[in-house]
Design an enzyme around this catalytic site. Sequence first.
Site, mmCIF file in Angstrom:
data_model
loop_
_atom_site.group_PDB
_atom_site.id
_atom_site.type_symbol
_atom_site.label_atom_id
_atom_site.label_comp_id
_atom_site.label_asym_id
_atom_site.label_seq_id
_atom_site.Cartn_x
_atom_site.Cartn_y
_atom_site.Cartn_z
ATOM 1 C CB SER A 144 -0.915 0.056 1.162
ATOM 2 O OG SER A 144 -0.337 0.333 2.375
ATOM 3 C CE LYS A 145 -1.962 6.600 -2.846
ATOM 4 N NZ LYS A 145 -3.406 6.639 -2.738
ATOM 5 N NE ARG A 146 0.103 0.728 5.972
ATOM 6 C CZ ARG A 146 0.733 -0.429 6.325
ATOM 7 N NH1 ARG A 146 1.822 -0.330 7.093
ATOM 8 N NH2 ARG A 146 0.361 -1.662 5.915
#
Length: 467
Positions: free
Chosen positions: A238-240
């Site tokens: 994910s963007k994390r």
Amino acid sequence: MIRVRFAPSPTGHLHIGGARTALFNYLFARNNNGKFILRIEDTDRTRSTDEYIEAIIEGMKWLKLEWDEGPFRQTDRFDVYKSYVEKLVKEGKAYHCCCSPEELEQRRKEAMAQGKPQKYDGRCRNKEGVEGARGQGAVRFKMPQEGQTIVDDMMRGKVVFENDQLDDLIIMRSDGTPTYNFTVVVDDVDMKITHVIRGDDHLNNTPKQIHIYKALGYEIPLFAHLPMILGADKTRLSKRHGATSVMAYKEMGYLPDALVNYLVRLGWSYGDQEVFTREELIRHFSFENVGKSSAVFNPEKLIWLNSQYIIKSNPEELAEMVMPFLENAGIIQKGQGIDKQWLSKAIKTLQERAKTMVELATSLRYYIAEDIEYNEKAKAKFLNEKSLPYLKELKESIESLSDFSAHGLENIFKAIVEKHGIKLGALAQPVRVAITGGTESPGIFEVLEVLGKEKTIKRLEKAIKAI
Ligand code: GLU
């Protein structure tokens, strides 16, 4: 004839996981001389946008994942879905449900409090004939309530689902819009899809879809649910974990073929081979070599692959591709022309060192810019009284040099070095600082040849003045 599809919902950009799903479909189709179809699943009108459709198409084109049919848009096909819904209602396989959202929410809470499954309780299921339950409200599909459904998956093998867990799902909302699990089946049937290849986040939807195929009287396609891509901490990518949108990688200076090569290796292998041409990927791709467990996204490996692709790219091609990066770095003005043949010569000296197109563009600065700035430390160390006489001598020799080539330059350097009994570095490093501003560059003779006589002399003069 094998027919597969990539069916993104345009609720975001094309991301790494979606691109890999698209790629596996594409390679499977090409490997089997089949067809690859692009279908935009935009029935969720609150979350889908035209901008995202454009962005997905742009990402597919950038990766050169050419589709044979489409892009089809589900919002163009509402009449088709409606006719199938009516057919199922008429045959008693689906029914109108008049329960209001408030009622449903209330009952869901009650079921939760009593520890019962939180699925639709079937209140409207057998209301046929009851006034008010006809022709209004949402339409629900009658799921079997007992027994089991087996999904025979190419990746997972046989996966068993208990039917009493299946909800009578809504196939058409009360506003007349159809829902995902229904449209996906209608389209896969209509588009004669033979293999449904998608992320395994859809595995739980598959038993529901199988019952819809059966109710419509259609053959069930083969399914391959691909394991998710994970981040370094083993949670879903994910963007994390950093950039996940494909076009962000374009901006960061990745080559599309490098990203494709990286994505295919996330889950697929062919012996120990790491670098593949597109033709090799098409020739060798098969599901037998797709791993069953999730792959971890490794940015270092991606950047390594990218550097490999930059090394083996043809400099003329890189000269075209680097243009927007030069503009972004402010090295050339937007729309400014540049001699591409000369640029590709400059690139040839640098492509072994650049890991991304951004790095390549930045490293071209001293070739293209009229003037350079010195790195202070480098200036102090190399542009001083000690190097001054050598720089002066070099400038004079170059002025009268007719063969301004790497070879001709090498001879001049050698003559000066020998005359003064110094090491090559005692001349080459000051020249490097004078020419590039810093202490690192490709071979100095090649750099000077590409830079040209006029600019070389100008920069030597500037250094002499600075000292
Ligand atoms: N539209 C779905 C998604 O973007 C994919 C559906 C499918 O491949 O069956 O997740």
